[in-house]
Design a protein around this motif. Structure first.
Motif, PDB file in Angstrom:
ATOM      1  N   VAL A   1      46.507  30.622  33.905  1.00  0.00           N
ATOM      2  CA  VAL A   1      45.307  30.206  34.635  1.00  0.00           C
ATOM      3  C   VAL A   1      44.136  31.191  34.477  1.00  0.00           C
ATOM      4  CG1 VAL A   1      46.511  28.763  36.316  1.00  0.00           C
ATOM      5  CG2 VAL A   1      46.215  31.206  36.785  1.00  0.00           C
ATOM      6  N   HIS A   2      44.246  32.158  33.586  1.00  0.00           N
ATOM      7  CA  HIS A   2      43.150  33.106  33.367  1.00  0.00           C
ATOM      8  C   HIS A   2      42.624  33.029  31.935  1.00  0.00           C
ATOM      9  CE1 HIS A   2      44.394  35.957  36.913  1.00  0.00           C
ATOM     10  NE2 HIS A   2      44.049  34.758  37.311  1.00  0.00           N
TER      11      HIS A   2
ATOM     12  N   HIS B   1      43.276  29.168  43.069  1.00  0.00           N
ATOM     13  CA  HIS B   1      43.529  28.400  41.845  1.00  0.00           C
ATOM     14  C   HIS B   1      43.991  26.977  42.158  1.00  0.00           C
ATOM     15  CE1 HIS B   1      43.180  31.616  38.897  1.00  0.00           C
ATOM     16  NE2 HIS B   1      43.972  32.385  39.610  1.00  0.00           N
TER      17      HIS B   1
ATOM     18  N   HIS C   1      50.293  38.771  41.612  1.00  0.00           N
ATOM     19  CA  HIS C   1      49.471  38.062  40.625  1.00  0.00           C
ATOM     20  C   HIS C   1      48.519  39.112  40.053  1.00  0.00           C
ATOM     21  CE1 HIS C   1      47.271  34.479  39.174  1.00  0.00           C
ATOM     22  NE2 HIS C   1      46.153  34.966  39.663  1.00  0.00           N
TER      23      HIS C   1
ATOM     24  N   PRO D   1      39.521  36.071  36.820  1.00  0.00           N
ATOM     25  CA  PRO D   1      38.455  35.595  37.716  1.00  0.00           C
ATOM     26  C   PRO D   1      38.460  36.225  39.113  1.00  0.00           C
ATOM     27  CG  PRO D   1      40.230  33.997  37.709  1.00  0.00           C
ATOM     28  CD  PRO D   1      40.675  35.155  36.833  1.00  0.00           C
ATOM     29  N   HIS D   2      39.315  37.223  39.363  1.00  0.00           N
ATOM     30  CA  HIS D   2      39.408  37.823  40.707  1.00  0.00           C
ATOM     31  C   HIS D   2      38.571  39.098  40.782  1.00  0.00           C
ATOM     32  CE1 HIS D   2      42.661  34.986  41.469  1.00  0.00           C
ATOM     33  NE2 HIS D   2      43.145  35.313  40.287  1.00  0.00           N
TER      34      HIS D   2
HETATM   35 ZN   LIG Z   1      44.362  34.281  39.182  1.00  0.00          ZN
END
Ligand SMILES: [Zn+2]
Length: 307
Positions: free
Chosen positions: A133-134, A61, A204, A139-140
């Protein structure tokens, strides 16, 4: 050796050396993160030269947008990014300085890995100003082998389009990868099958696809929201949850706050588990298969101990 023979020999040698030096004909593939780079190497084989922008130990990120990365992007024939805003904090800024139509949005030289992936945790409402941030979903997605299958297929299609002369080779590499993926997925499922429903905690929200594929239960994350440092009140909640649910492992990445994880682990008799998602952080994990072997083994061993 007369002059003519010498000249012909030189030409033959020169011609041979050009043909034998793959660098001259290699496509320049740039991947944002090492995991995508590893897939590009599998499918591109000797026909591509892969450069990765993020270091394996960097948070994807928040990668340091070094100016040298613009030079790399200017020379690229193909850019592979995760998409889904994984690189939102740094890639768009770099691309502003790039003059290379080959990797422009929508060009054959641009791949968004997230295309076709069923995104998990897509928020119904979000507030970017809070630092989440998602915003487009999680996004992982690389630790679900079935997502990787979609991504390598996409890589093979784009490579074949850009470089038709090697198209057969790319398709053969894809076929080989897919066959191996089937076999490995069955192995990984067998290794984790005894731990179906096991409660895990992560730093996370970066193991949700692995958990979904292999039937694990992420009961808490140390971060309050993705990308936001945990408050003491939130950590107290996490400790409570871990005690009541019996979660005994905390999974983390090299760039996350180890001290926080260990503080929580001490109070819950849990183990902090290094589970680096990028190839090359742990020894002998340069390929996707080796990486997944390592992660599955590490997790199965730790969960087995907790019984
Ligand atoms: Zn993330």
């Amino acid at each position: 050796m007369n002059k003519l023979t010498h000249m012909l020999t030189s030409l033959v040698l020169l011609g041979w050396s050009i043909a034998a030096a793959p660098v001259a004909g290699q496509l320049r593939v740039v991947a944002t993160t090492p995991d995508l780079g590893a897939l590009a190497r599998e499918i591109g084989g000797a026909a591509v030269e892969v450069t990765v922008l993020a270091k394996p130990t960097e948070d994807p990120h928040f990668v340091d947008a070094r100016p040298s990365l613009i030079v790399t992007l200017n020379r690229a024939d193909l850019l592979i990014e995760g998409g889904a805003e994984l690189e939102l904090g740094w890639l768009p800024a770099l691309l502003q300085g790039v003059r290379n139509t080959k990797i422009a949005a929508g060009a054959p030289g641009r791949i968004l890995a997230a295309t076709g992936v069923t995104m998990l945790e897509v928020p119904t409402t979000f507030d970017r100003s809070r630092g989440d941030v998602h915003a487009l979903g999680n996004p992982h997605f690389m630790l679900d082998p079935l997502n990787v299958r979609l991504i390598v297929t996409q890589i093979a299609e784009h490579l074949a389009q850009i470089d038709a002369a090697s198209a057969e080779q790319y398709r053969a590499n894809l076929q080989r990868f897919d066959t191996r993926l089937d076999a490995k997925l069955a192995e990984w499922q067998a290794q984790l099958a005894p731990f179906r429903g096991a409660k895990i905690v992560t730093y996370h929200r970066d193991f949700v696809y692995l958990a979904a594929r292999f039937g694990l239960d992420v009961v808490a994350t140390l971060e309050e929201r993705p990308g936001i440092a945990p408050s003491p009140a939130h950590l107290a909640d996490v400790i409570n949850t871990m005690r009541t649910q019996g979660a005994r492992v905390i999974l983390m990445q090299p760039y996350q706050n180890r001290r926080t994880a260990e503080t929580v682990a001490r109070q819950t008799e849990a183990t902090v588990l290094d589970m680096p998602q990028q190839p090359g952080v742990a020894p002998n994990t340069d390929t996707y298969f080796d990486l997944m072997d390592h992660l599955v083994r590490t997790l199965a061993t730790a969960l087995g101990r907790g019984r």
